[in-house]
Design a protein around this motif. Sequence first.
Motif, PDB file in Angstrom:
ATOM      1  N   TYR A 118      33.550 -42.054  11.768  1.00 40.58           N
ATOM      2  CA  TYR A 118      34.282 -43.319  11.840  1.00 40.58           C
ATOM      3  C   TYR A 118      34.800 -43.559  13.253  1.00 40.58           C
ATOM      4  CZ  TYR A 118      34.168 -42.390   6.868  1.00 40.58           C
ATOM      5  OH  TYR A 118      33.737 -42.092   5.601  1.00 40.58           O
ATOM      6  N   GLY A 119      34.970 -44.824  13.590  1.00 36.82           N
ATOM      7  CA  GLY A 119      35.499 -45.173  14.893  1.00 36.82           C
ATOM      8  C   GLY A 119      36.999 -44.975  14.964  1.00 36.82           C
ATOM      9  N   VAL A 120      37.507 -44.886  16.189  1.00 32.78           N
ATOM     10  CA  VAL A 120      38.941 -44.712  16.403  1.00 32.78           C
ATOM     11  C   VAL A 120      39.733 -45.848  15.765  1.00 32.78           C
ATOM     12  CG1 VAL A 120      40.733 -44.789  18.194  1.00 32.78           C
ATOM     13  CG2 VAL A 120      38.767 -43.273  18.458  1.00 32.78           C
ATOM     14  N   ALA A 121      39.262 -47.083  15.924  1.00 37.29           N
ATOM     15  CA  ALA A 121      39.993 -48.224  15.359  1.00 37.29           C
ATOM     16  C   ALA A 121      40.072 -48.128  13.839  1.00 37.29           C
ATOM     17  CB  ALA A 121      39.323 -49.534  15.781  1.00 37.29           C
ATOM     18  N   THR A 122      38.971 -47.727  13.203  1.00 37.40           N
ATOM     19  CA  THR A 122      38.956 -47.606  11.743  1.00 37.40           C
ATOM     20  C   THR A 122      39.945 -46.554  11.275  1.00 37.40           C
ATOM     21  OG1 THR A 122      36.655 -48.327  11.565  1.00 37.40           O
ATOM     22  CG2 THR A 122      37.519 -46.992   9.757  1.00 37.40           C
ATOM     23  N   VAL A 123      39.946 -45.389  11.907  1.00 37.51           N
ATOM     24  CA  VAL A 123      40.840 -44.312  11.481  1.00 37.51           C
ATOM     25  C   VAL A 123      42.297 -44.675  11.755  1.00 37.51           C
ATOM     26  CG1 VAL A 123      41.457 -41.894  11.851  1.00 37.51           C
ATOM     27  CG2 VAL A 123      39.047 -42.575  11.781  1.00 37.51           C
ATOM     28  N   HIS A 124      42.550 -45.264  12.901  1.00 44.47           N
ATOM     29  CA  HIS A 124      43.909 -45.696  13.241  1.00 44.47           C
ATOM     30  C   HIS A 124      44.449 -46.676  12.196  1.00 44.47           C
ATOM     31  CE1 HIS A 124      47.286 -47.341  15.422  1.00 44.47           C
ATOM     32  NE2 HIS A 124      46.684 -48.500  15.601  1.00 44.47           N
ATOM     33  N   GLU A 125      43.648 -47.657  11.821  1.00 46.28           N
ATOM     34  CA  GLU A 125      44.066 -48.628  10.809  1.00 46.28           C
ATOM     35  C   GLU A 125      44.217 -47.951   9.441  1.00 46.28           C
ATOM     36  OE1 GLU A 125      44.935 -51.708  11.090  1.00 46.28           O
ATOM     37  OE2 GLU A 125      44.192 -52.369  13.045  1.00 46.28           O
ATOM     38  N   ALA A 126      43.278 -47.074   9.109  1.00 40.61           N
ATOM     39  CA  ALA A 126      43.312 -46.416   7.800  1.00 40.61           C
ATOM     40  C   ALA A 126      44.547 -45.544   7.637  1.00 40.61           C
ATOM     41  CB  ALA A 126      42.043 -45.583   7.597  1.00 40.61           C
ATOM     42  N   MET A 127      45.073 -45.015   8.734  1.00 47.73           N
ATOM     43  CA  MET A 127      46.272 -44.177   8.686  1.00 47.73           C
ATOM     44  C   MET A 127      47.557 -44.989   8.827  1.00 47.73           C
ATOM     45  SD  MET A 127      45.399 -40.625  10.676  1.00 47.73           S
ATOM     46  CE  MET A 127      45.559 -41.358  12.289  1.00 47.73           C
ATOM     47  N   GLY A 128      47.451 -46.289   8.620  1.00 47.75           N
ATOM     48  CA  GLY A 128      48.651 -47.121   8.720  1.00 47.75           C
ATOM     49  C   GLY A 128      49.037 -47.414  10.157  1.00 47.75           C
ATOM     50  N   ARG A 129      48.025 -47.533  11.023  1.00 48.30           N
ATOM     51  CA  ARG A 129      48.221 -47.824  12.438  1.00 48.30           C
ATOM     52  C   ARG A 129      49.099 -46.779  13.121  1.00 48.30           C
ATOM     53  NH1 ARG A 129      48.782 -54.482  12.429  1.00 48.30           N
ATOM     54  NH2 ARG A 129      46.747 -54.849  11.442  1.00 48.30           N
ATOM     55  N   THR A 130      48.809 -45.543  12.847  1.00 49.55           N
ATOM     56  CA  THR A 130      49.511 -44.422  13.489  1.00 49.55           C
ATOM     57  C   THR A 130      48.502 -43.560  14.243  1.00 49.55           C
ATOM     58  OG1 THR A 130      49.269 -42.979  11.559  1.00 49.55           O
ATOM     59  CG2 THR A 130      51.228 -44.373  11.647  1.00 49.55           C
ATOM     60  N   GLY A 131      49.017 -42.691  15.110  1.00 50.26           N
ATOM     61  CA  GLY A 131      48.204 -41.674  15.748  1.00 50.26           C
ATOM     62  C   GLY A 131      47.504 -42.071  17.029  1.00 50.26           C
ATOM     63  N   LEU A 132      47.604 -43.321  17.431  1.00 54.53           N
ATOM     64  CA  LEU A 132      46.879 -43.756  18.616  1.00 54.53           C
ATOM     65  C   LEU A 132      47.559 -43.233  19.878  1.00 54.53           C
ATOM     66  CD1 LEU A 132      44.362 -45.489  19.175  1.00 54.53           C
ATOM     67  CD2 LEU A 132      45.911 -47.422  19.582  1.00 54.53           C
ATOM     68  N   VAL A 161      42.607 -41.104  19.119  1.00 53.90           N
ATOM     69  CA  VAL A 161      43.568 -41.024  18.028  1.00 53.90           C
ATOM     70  C   VAL A 161      43.716 -39.565  17.605  1.00 53.90           C
ATOM     71  CG1 VAL A 161      41.876 -41.383  16.157  1.00 53.90           C
ATOM     72  CG2 VAL A 161      44.264 -42.058  15.814  1.00 53.90           C
ATOM     73  N   VAL A 162      44.942 -39.188  17.217  1.00 51.52           N
ATOM     74  CA  VAL A 162      45.197 -37.834  16.722  1.00 51.52           C
ATOM     75  C   VAL A 162      45.517 -37.918  15.239  1.00 51.52           C
ATOM     76  CG1 VAL A 162      47.623 -37.954  17.478  1.00 51.52           C
ATOM     77  CG2 VAL A 162      46.591 -35.740  16.969  1.00 51.52           C
ATOM     78  N   ALA A 182      42.877 -38.692   5.656  1.00 51.25           N
ATOM     79  CA  ALA A 182      42.502 -39.715   6.628  1.00 51.25           C
ATOM     80  C   ALA A 182      41.024 -40.059   6.518  1.00 51.25           C
ATOM     81  CB  ALA A 182      42.832 -39.239   8.037  1.00 51.25           C
ATOM     82  N   ALA A 183      40.177 -39.058   6.263  1.00 51.24           N
ATOM     83  CA  ALA A 183      38.756 -39.317   6.113  1.00 51.24           C
ATOM     84  C   ALA A 183      38.486 -40.187   4.887  1.00 51.24           C
ATOM     85  CB  ALA A 183      37.989 -38.002   6.018  1.00 51.24           C
ATOM     86  N   ALA A 212      40.612 -42.290   3.452  1.00 48.80           N
ATOM     87  CA  ALA A 212      41.139 -43.629   3.718  1.00 48.80           C
ATOM     88  C   ALA A 212      40.224 -44.398   4.660  1.00 48.80           C
ATOM     89  CB  ALA A 212      42.542 -43.519   4.306  1.00 48.80           C
ATOM     90  N   SER A 213      39.609 -43.694   5.608  1.00 53.09           N
ATOM     91  CA  SER A 213      38.690 -44.339   6.540  1.00 53.09           C
ATOM     92  C   SER A 213      37.426 -44.809   5.822  1.00 53.09           C
ATOM     93  CB  SER A 213      38.336 -43.381   7.675  1.00 53.09           C
ATOM     94  OG  SER A 213      39.490 -43.032   8.414  1.00 53.09           O
ATOM     95  N   ALA A 214      36.954 -44.013   4.876  1.00 50.14           N
ATOM     96  CA  ALA A 214      35.781 -44.418   4.101  1.00 50.14           C
ATOM     97  C   ALA A 214      36.075 -45.687   3.310  1.00 50.14           C
ATOM     98  CB  ALA A 214      35.356 -43.294   3.168  1.00 50.14           C
ATOM     99  N   ALA A 215      37.258 -45.752   2.709  1.00 41.25           N
ATOM    100  CA  ALA A 215      37.637 -46.945   1.948  1.00 41.25           C
ATOM    101  C   ALA A 215      37.742 -48.162   2.852  1.00 41.25           C
ATOM    102  CB  ALA A 215      38.960 -46.692   1.231  1.00 41.25           C
ATOM    103  N   ARG A 216      38.318 -47.970   4.028  1.00 44.15           N
ATOM    104  CA  ARG A 216      38.450 -49.102   4.947  1.00 44.15           C
ATOM    105  C   ARG A 216      37.082 -49.574   5.436  1.00 44.15           C
ATOM    106  NH1 ARG A 216      42.025 -52.015   7.646  1.00 44.15           N
ATOM    107  NH2 ARG A 216      41.282 -53.010   9.558  1.00 44.15           N
ATOM    108  N   GLU A 217      36.194 -48.637   5.716  1.00 43.80           N
ATOM    109  CA  GLU A 217      34.871 -49.030   6.181  1.00 43.80           C
ATOM    110  C   GLU A 217      34.120 -49.810   5.100  1.00 43.80           C
ATOM    111  OE1 GLU A 217      31.442 -46.245   7.523  1.00 43.80           O
ATOM    112  OE2 GLU A 217      32.501 -46.910   9.318  1.00 43.80           O
ATOM    113  N   ALA A 218      34.290 -49.415   3.845  1.00 39.23           N
ATOM    114  CA  ALA A 218      33.652 -50.154   2.749  1.00 39.23           C
ATOM    115  C   ALA A 218      34.213 -51.569   2.665  1.00 39.23           C
ATOM    116  CB  ALA A 218      33.864 -49.410   1.437  1.00 39.23           C
TER     117      ALA A 218
END
Length: 236
Positions: free
Chosen positions: A23-37, A172-173, A182-183, A185-191
Amino acid sequence: MSGVIVTGPPKAAAADVEALAGYGVATVHEAMGRTGLLPARLRPIQQGVRVAGTAVTVLSWPGDNLMIHAAVEQCGAGDILVVTTTSPSTDGMFGELFATALMRRGVRGLVIDAGVRDTAELRALGFPAWSAAVSAQGTVKATGGSVNVPVALGGRLVRPGDVILADDDGVVVIPREKAREAAAASAAREAKEAAARAAFQEGQLGLDRYGLRDRLARLGVTYTSHEEYARDGAGA
């Protein structure tokens, strides 16, 4: 400045790291509630590269890369070296020789809140790096620091063993104990994004898909014709 080198810190599971790498950084960042950037000043020296790995952290004195040398010994396959300094620095603390040593140990890349040099050579080696600066300024090896301790980059905590994901959009961390969550949540966001993309390709507007027309109305945004706009004097 004294310091400590911590050996054998816990790490995120390799399977979870690999899942996040999809997943891309933007996807994971959003999936984690816009944290970790991490700070936007950390920019890639290359384009079109995405890496994920577990953090080996370094806290160094500005302009002194002694602790990077110490950190190489603590790095292994699947790691990403994360370096920061006790105060802001743009000196070129990392270059081709460090990358050569780290690649031999299976390290996947570098994130440094300071400077790098030998950028053409790093790209030729295929060793990706994200840095706050590019500078030929040399460094010394004179001051103690720490390896594999929690460090802060732009106010964001990075612990050894946390997952680092980096691409053209930034870094992103992901806390090591939340990597699997996080993985997922990222899969759900990508879908969800795939469904939106298909709708937009069919001509649907974001205003309708996301119910934004009502929001515009609630905010008092109105529609008017050009003639009305000009007649009222607003379009003069």
